[in-house]
Design a protein around this motif. Structure first.
Motif, mmCIF file in Angstrom:
data_model
loop_
_atom_site.group_PDB
_atom_site.id
_atom_site.type_symbol
_atom_site.label_atom_id
_atom_site.label_comp_id
_atom_site.label_asym_id
_atom_site.label_seq_id
_atom_site.Cartn_x
_atom_site.Cartn_y
_atom_site.Cartn_z
ATOM 1 N N HIS A 63 1.907 -3.671 2.126
ATOM 2 C CA HIS A 63 0.936 -2.713 2.638
ATOM 3 C C HIS A 63 0.631 -2.984 4.112
ATOM 4 O O HIS A 63 0.593 -2.068 4.932
ATOM 5 C CB HIS A 63 -0.348 -2.829 1.799
ATOM 6 N N TYR B 190 -8.782 -4.188 3.111
ATOM 7 C CA TYR B 190 -7.831 -3.822 2.070
ATOM 8 C C TYR B 190 -7.921 -4.777 0.872
ATOM 9 O O TYR B 190 -7.954 -4.358 -0.283
ATOM 10 C CB TYR B 190 -6.400 -3.801 2.639
ATOM 11 N N PRO C 153 3.261 5.385 5.944
ATOM 12 C CA PRO C 153 2.025 5.851 5.307
ATOM 13 C C PRO C 153 1.666 4.994 4.080
ATOM 14 O O PRO C 153 2.564 4.560 3.353
ATOM 15 C CB PRO C 153 2.370 7.282 4.878
ATOM 16 N N ASP C 154 0.366 4.768 3.882
ATOM 17 C CA ASP C 154 -0.105 3.899 2.790
ATOM 18 C C ASP C 154 0.535 4.223 1.445
ATOM 19 O O ASP C 154 0.914 3.334 0.695
ATOM 20 C CB ASP C 154 -1.636 4.023 2.650
ATOM 21 N N GLN D 10 -8.807 -5.256 9.101
ATOM 22 C CA GLN D 10 -8.198 -4.274 8.188
ATOM 23 C C GLN D 10 -7.558 -4.939 6.971
ATOM 24 O O GLN D 10 -7.575 -4.378 5.880
ATOM 25 C CB GLN D 10 -7.239 -3.322 8.902
ATOM 26 N N CYS E 20 3.904 2.635 0.724
ATOM 27 C CA CYS E 20 4.080 1.181 0.804
ATOM 28 C C CYS E 20 4.573 0.523 -0.497
ATOM 29 O O CYS E 20 5.397 -0.398 -0.434
ATOM 30 C CB CYS E 20 2.809 0.509 1.317
ATOM 31 N N ASP F 4 1.953 2.580 16.582
ATOM 32 C CA ASP F 4 2.563 1.721 15.563
ATOM 33 C C ASP F 4 3.896 1.175 16.071
ATOM 34 O O ASP F 4 4.409 1.592 17.111
ATOM 35 C CB ASP F 4 2.721 2.458 14.226
ATOM 36 N N ARG G 198 1.934 -0.785 7.223
ATOM 37 C CA ARG G 198 0.957 -0.158 8.121
ATOM 38 C C ARG G 198 1.244 -0.514 9.585
ATOM 39 O O ARG G 198 1.154 0.330 10.458
ATOM 40 C CB ARG G 198 -0.436 -0.646 7.733
#
Lengths: 417, 106
Positions: free
Chosen positions: A162, A135, A171-172, A131, A175, A226, A166
């Motif tokens: 970021h 990104y 939430p993105d 991931q 960030c 998370d 995460r």
């Protein structure tokens, strides 16, 4: 204590860690401190500075050296120390930032570290590789046609926040705000603690606290896979208080955030200053792991931490009373020629490289594997995609201060041929 | 001085002279055994001084405490004889201790 000091034990008047000269190149100052031997008293901060690898290493490993004042001062004394350092009248900052996993010791520290440690082990962090790569690929795609970028602002600054965000469960789209809160809170840890800096730190802590509280309530209603959900469970199980929950979230979001951006910037700058090292990394991409470690050693992004001793100790041939405050100059220790051969040479294949950029002892950097993976992916991808990378601004300006090290901006040209 | 034999992942042995009272990790680091990264310096906080204790020696060592056990759950390729070398103190009774090194700490 200051009255009894010989002039030899004091740092020179020329020691000016907030000056532009020090920001440009702190290493001659660090060398002078190491060469004088022993520890040096820095009156402005009422602290004894350790600069040699041997001394810094001895202090971080010593179990009699602590971060918190709790075991060495009464609450009245702590209040007086806080007033003197302008740490007082900061209700949220003192609840969530001045108290933390980082600033606790003994059983409290062990209990808090235990809640999060397993999520930052090499095996857990390695699972994030795909991931992070995805990104970074998207980010570089969006910059590839520009020809010239500010490596710090356009690339480095986006990644650590970021990824940590995460991991925690932010939430993105939120960030980018994490970097702002993080930098505005962390800036108050430097030696310059003016009222204006204090106001910024407190306001940002309050906003961050309110944000995390709202996010926590949302996760309590609908848990996810998370870290914030893990910490909610830990609080429910009685392993941490609600203040410790907020403080731990803030620490995770802040601790390796700005510092990873800084070492990405100085690491890129080092590769550009020493093109033979960049060429070597291009020829042998497997060197990336030792290259990243060398970036941490060569320009340690958090070059200054402190400890207090809970009993009388002897360091560097001198006795220090209980309660003495020590400054650990990681940036100086990591260039100590007694520990590192050709210490001022940037050598991406250096091994072993037992640097102190992540600290040591029980407070050893929790997120070091994550920072290293971010860097591994960013540099490997950039070098693979751009056969030409050049420095545009030959003398990028570095941040001022004793506790941070990294370029403010780094203009580079990136060419696909 | 007690001797410790480190055997790397390829089977190559290196014998070192350790000092009584120091940790096995510290004896490794002082003698250039690079497979023991020991990044936290010996505070049971990083899990990068992982090793495997050879055969009969495993039973002659005190068992790991809860902190070491927690860390051992996090190392790469843990086995029954896994230990953190920073938590083993060298003594004359351990003269000849054989320690196997992992292929990597990450």
């Amino acid at each position: 204590m200051a009255e009894t000091l010989s002039t030899q034990s004091r740092v020179e008047a020329a020691f000016a860690p907030l000056s532009p000269d020090f920001a440009r190149d702190p290493y001659p100052t660090y060398k002078a401190l190491r060469d004088k031997g022993g520890l040096h008293y820095f009156e402005d901060f009422d602290i004894w500075l350790a600069s040699r690898f041997e001394d810094v290493s001895a202090i971080v490993m010593d179990k009699r050296m602590v971060r918190s004042l709790e075991d060495i001062a009464t609450s009245e004394e702590i209040a007086a120390i806080q007033r003197a350092g302008n740490w007082h009248d900061m209700p949220h900052h003192s609840r969530f930032v001045q108290f933390s996993l980082l600033d606790s010791d003994g059983a409290v520290h062990d209990r808090l570290r235990k809640q999060v440690f397993k999520l930052f082990t090499p095996a857990m962090i390695a699972k994030l590789r795909d991931q992070i790569q995805a990104y970074v690929d998207r980010l570089i795609d969006s910059l590839a046609d520009r020809g010239q970028i500010d490596f710090v602002d356009d690339l480095a600054a986006h990644v650590p926040g970021h990824i940590i965000g995460r991991l925690l469960g932010v939430p993105d789209e939120d960030c980018p705000q994490l970097r702002i809160w993080s930098e505005n809170i962390v800036q108050f840890f430097d030696v310059d603690r003016s009222d204006e800096r204090k106001r910024i730190a407190e306001t940002n802590t309050t906003e961050f606290y309110e944000y995390l509280t709202a996010l926590k309530h949302e996760r309590e209603r609908s848990p996810k896979d998370d870290l914030i959900s893990v910490l909610i469970e830990a609080e429910r199980a009685g392993a941490m208080s609600s203040d410790e929950f907020i403080s731990t979230c803030m620490l995770i979001l802040m601790a390796g955030h700005g510092s990873t951006i800084d070492v990405l910037g100085s690491g890129m700058h080092a590769l550009l200053r020493f093109p033979e090292q960049m060429a070597r990394l291009r020829r042998d991409p497997a060197l990336i792991q030792t290259a990243v470690q060398e970036m941490f050693r060569y320009e340690s992004p958090l070059p200054f931490f402190h400890r207090h001793c809970i009993e009388e100790v002897e360091i560097g041939g001198r006795n220090f009373a209980r309660g003495t405050k020590f400054g650990l100059l990681y940036g100086a220790a990591n260039r100590d020629p007694k520990q590192f051969e050709n210490a001022d040479t940037f050598d991406i294949g250096r091994t072993p490289n037992r640097h102190l950029a992540f600290g040591g002892g029980v407070h050893f950097c929790l997120g070091n594997h994550l920072a290293r993976l971010d860097m591994d992916i960013i540099f490997s991808t950039l070098l693979r995609r751009f056969p030409t990378i050049e420095l545009v601004d030959e003398k990028p300006e570095y941040k001022r201060g004793l506790s941070v090290r990294g370029p403010k901006r780094l203009q580079i040209a990136i060419k696909p041929t | 001085m007690p001797r410790i034999v480190f055997v790397d992942a390829e089977g190559k042995s290196t014998e070192v002279q350790a000092e009584e009272g120091q940790s096995v990790m510290s004896a490794a680091v002082q003698n250039g055994i690079d497979a023991i990264a020991a990044e936290c310096g010996g505070s049971c906080a990083c899990g990068t001084c992982h090793c495997y204790i050879d055969g009969a020696w495993a039973d002659r060592l005190p068992s790991p405490d809860y902190q070491e056990q927690d860390m051992l759950d996090c190392v790469v390729n843990p086995e029954e004889r896994s230990r953190l070398s920073c938590q083993i103190t060298v003594s004359d009774a351990l003269d000849g201790l054989v320690v196997h090194l992992p292929a990597g700490q990450y």
